[in-house]
Design a protein around this motif. Sequence first.
Motif, PDB file in Angstrom:
ATOM      1  N   SER A 269     -10.292 -35.613 125.711  1.00 27.48           N
ATOM      2  CA  SER A 269     -10.429 -36.120 127.086  1.00 27.48           C
ATOM      3  C   SER A 269      -9.776 -35.165 128.085  1.00 27.48           C
ATOM      4  O   SER A 269     -10.239 -35.043 129.227  1.00 27.48           O
ATOM      5  CB  SER A 269      -9.830 -37.519 127.206  1.00 27.48           C
ATOM      6  OG  SER A 269      -8.533 -37.587 126.672  1.00 27.48           O
ATOM      7  N   TYR A 314      -7.418 -42.340 125.916  1.00 21.37           N
ATOM      8  CA  TYR A 314      -7.018 -40.958 125.672  1.00 21.37           C
ATOM      9  C   TYR A 314      -7.594 -40.491 124.352  1.00 21.37           C
ATOM     10  O   TYR A 314      -7.341 -41.073 123.308  1.00 21.37           O
ATOM     11  CB  TYR A 314      -5.490 -40.873 125.647  1.00 21.37           C
ATOM     12  CG  TYR A 314      -4.908 -39.560 125.179  1.00 21.37           C
ATOM     13  CD1 TYR A 314      -5.470 -38.333 125.532  1.00 21.37           C
ATOM     14  CD2 TYR A 314      -3.755 -39.540 124.393  1.00 21.37           C
ATOM     15  CE1 TYR A 314      -4.918 -37.138 125.109  1.00 21.37           C
ATOM     16  CE2 TYR A 314      -3.185 -38.341 123.963  1.00 21.37           C
ATOM     17  CZ  TYR A 314      -3.772 -37.153 124.323  1.00 21.37           C
ATOM     18  OH  TYR A 314      -3.218 -35.968 123.896  1.00 21.37           O
ATOM     19  N   ARG A 316      -7.219 -37.585 121.969  1.00 18.02           N
ATOM     20  CA  ARG A 316      -6.432 -36.423 121.597  1.00 18.02           C
ATOM     21  C   ARG A 316      -7.246 -35.511 120.682  1.00 18.02           C
ATOM     22  O   ARG A 316      -8.039 -35.990 119.866  1.00 18.02           O
ATOM     23  CB  ARG A 316      -5.167 -36.882 120.869  1.00 18.02           C
ATOM     24  CG  ARG A 316      -4.291 -35.779 120.300  1.00 18.02           C
ATOM     25  CD  ARG A 316      -3.137 -36.389 119.500  1.00 18.02           C
ATOM     26  NE  ARG A 316      -2.389 -35.381 118.763  1.00 18.02           N
ATOM     27  CZ  ARG A 316      -1.348 -34.722 119.237  1.00 18.02           C
ATOM     28  NH1 ARG A 316      -0.916 -34.996 120.456  1.00 18.02           N
ATOM     29  NH2 ARG A 316      -0.729 -33.815 118.508  1.00 18.02           N
ATOM     30  N   ARG A 330      -1.703 -34.700 127.683  1.00 17.68           N
ATOM     31  CA  ARG A 330      -1.721 -36.170 127.692  1.00 17.68           C
ATOM     32  C   ARG A 330      -2.908 -36.754 128.456  1.00 17.68           C
ATOM     33  O   ARG A 330      -3.205 -37.915 128.336  1.00 17.68           O
ATOM     34  CB  ARG A 330      -0.416 -36.692 128.286  1.00 17.68           C
ATOM     35  CG  ARG A 330      -0.142 -36.172 129.690  1.00 17.68           C
ATOM     36  CD  ARG A 330       1.222 -36.565 130.200  1.00 17.68           C
ATOM     37  NE  ARG A 330       1.449 -36.007 131.528  1.00 17.68           N
ATOM     38  CZ  ARG A 330       2.099 -36.622 132.495  1.00 17.68           C
ATOM     39  NH1 ARG A 330       2.573 -37.832 132.301  1.00 17.68           N
ATOM     40  NH2 ARG A 330       2.273 -36.039 133.663  1.00 17.68           N
ATOM     41  N   ASN A 331      -3.569 -36.044 129.300  1.00 19.59           N
ATOM     42  CA  ASN A 331      -4.834 -36.322 129.978  1.00 19.59           C
ATOM     43  C   ASN A 331      -4.769 -37.154 131.253  1.00 19.59           C
ATOM     44  O   ASN A 331      -5.712 -37.136 132.047  1.00 19.59           O
ATOM     45  CB  ASN A 331      -5.857 -36.911 128.991  1.00 19.59           C
ATOM     46  CG  ASN A 331      -6.198 -38.375 129.146  1.00 19.59           C
ATOM     47  OD1 ASN A 331      -7.364 -38.689 129.316  1.00 19.59           O
ATOM     48  ND2 ASN A 331      -5.242 -39.273 129.060  1.00 19.59           N
TER      49      ASN A 331
END
Length: 544
Positions: A269, A314, A316, A330-331
């Motif tokens: 993301s 999220y 990852r 961390r987005n």
Amino acid sequence: MRRVIPSLFVLLTLSFSVAAQTYPVHLNSIGFLPELKKSAAIPHECESFKVVNAETAKEVFTGKSTGPKFQKDVDQNVWIADFSEVKTPGKYYLEVPGLGKSTEFEIADDAFRFAAKTSMRAFYLWRCGMGVHGEYEGNVYETEACHLKDAYEDYIGKPGSQRNGTGGWHDAGDHGKYVVNAGVTLGVLFYAWDHFQVNLEKVEYELPETAPGYPEFLKELKWETDWILKMQYPDGSGRVSHKLTRTNFSGFIMPQDDHEKRYFTEWSSAATADFVALMAMAARHFKSYDAEYAQKCLDAAWVSYRFLQENPEYKRFEQGDFQTGGYQSRNVDDRLWAAAELWETTGDPECLADFEKRAADMEFEIDENWDWSDVSNLGMFTYALSERSGKNPQVAQTIRKDILENAGDLVKKAQEDVYNRPLAGRYYWGCNGTVARQTVNLQVANKLQPDKKYIETALDAVNHIFGHNYYNRSYVTGLGLNPPMNPHDRRSGADDVEAPWPGYIVGGGHSATDWVDEEESYSHNEVAINWQAALVYALAGFVN
């Protein structure tokens, strides 16, 4: 860089040579601009100094040093020599009675133009998928076209299938290509053009004709943008592969000799959000030169943005078989930046609402210490500088206030540091890039509320990079006094040229005194596109 085992004679000669280049006065060895601040640090007891014209040997200024000031991290007492009153263009050196001289430096309106050109051409020399050629100080630096089989889709559900992923820049000292790190890199470079176009148009970069009709600076950015576009999944979903690399790092070989299979990886993301931000920026900056291409970028941005809105969780990136750079982010910051850039390009009210909500969730924080893992500053800065209507007045006022307070803190820290380093007291892998990137905070603040202190502190960052530091050395290959000779860079380590490829800023020490100019030390001496973009931006503010 050739690897040889030196004889004792060579070692003794080298030691003498290094000692001969040791000066008691630490300053920016590139030079100074006539009307702006000029100072040097002297880590030795002294009362006075004089500025001498290097061509006539005539004294042009005498001053009293101030100090001493003790600083714990460098374990030094330092005296300061301010010679801002010297404004006449020319070549000079500082002389301190009983200590000696500084290296020669220049005062000139165009003192930073060559450094700006060399640091930006470094991106061209990083190009993947085509041969590059550069000549510098009598050396030839070149590669053949590389990684023309980029890349395979085994990790995105199509074993054995190959799709065009050629182009872009090699990311750092290795030959991989990473979307998240490209995000902060292109973002800062687009900012450089947006904030300092008039300055950058004065520089001739001598680039090949790969984007007819584009200004040279944007021509180089389009090379990377073309590759970023290829990282979006071809299924129309909007997902964006996190990176394109082999499963592990290569040895120190030239890029054209790297024949290991390379892959598109699964999406993340963070990469998808950075893709949105970059495509939105590309759409508005390239529109004047290629409206069709700009629309292609914007259409791609919308596809990925809608996917993110429908998938708020999220995602990852999991390394799995890969041992190359992780770039885990961390987005939340990437999504905020995506919303800001898409709003700035289109004026879409839903994007504006998305940004303002996310900014509030982050308490409108402006970071002084930021890089690829937190790009929220880019979103905040774009919003603050935007002239579009529709902003929430309270949000706009809060972000503006926080930007100015952040810049004020940087000014204070630089003033209190004996080497005027805005990142005073903080050292880590890649900190030189952060010092350069802090000039974005300062220049944005200056755009919101002009203040000479912001400009002088941005100049402090540039001065620090080019020798106004503990080591009295430049941190940029091929530029300034005693520059790095052994960067962690596969081209520099694998070619037959002794001097490294020019124009690259190295990462720096993990403390004030532990930087080593050693190829093997990737955590101290690697080069990378995110740090390089920050250097380009820092210099762009002072090109005349």
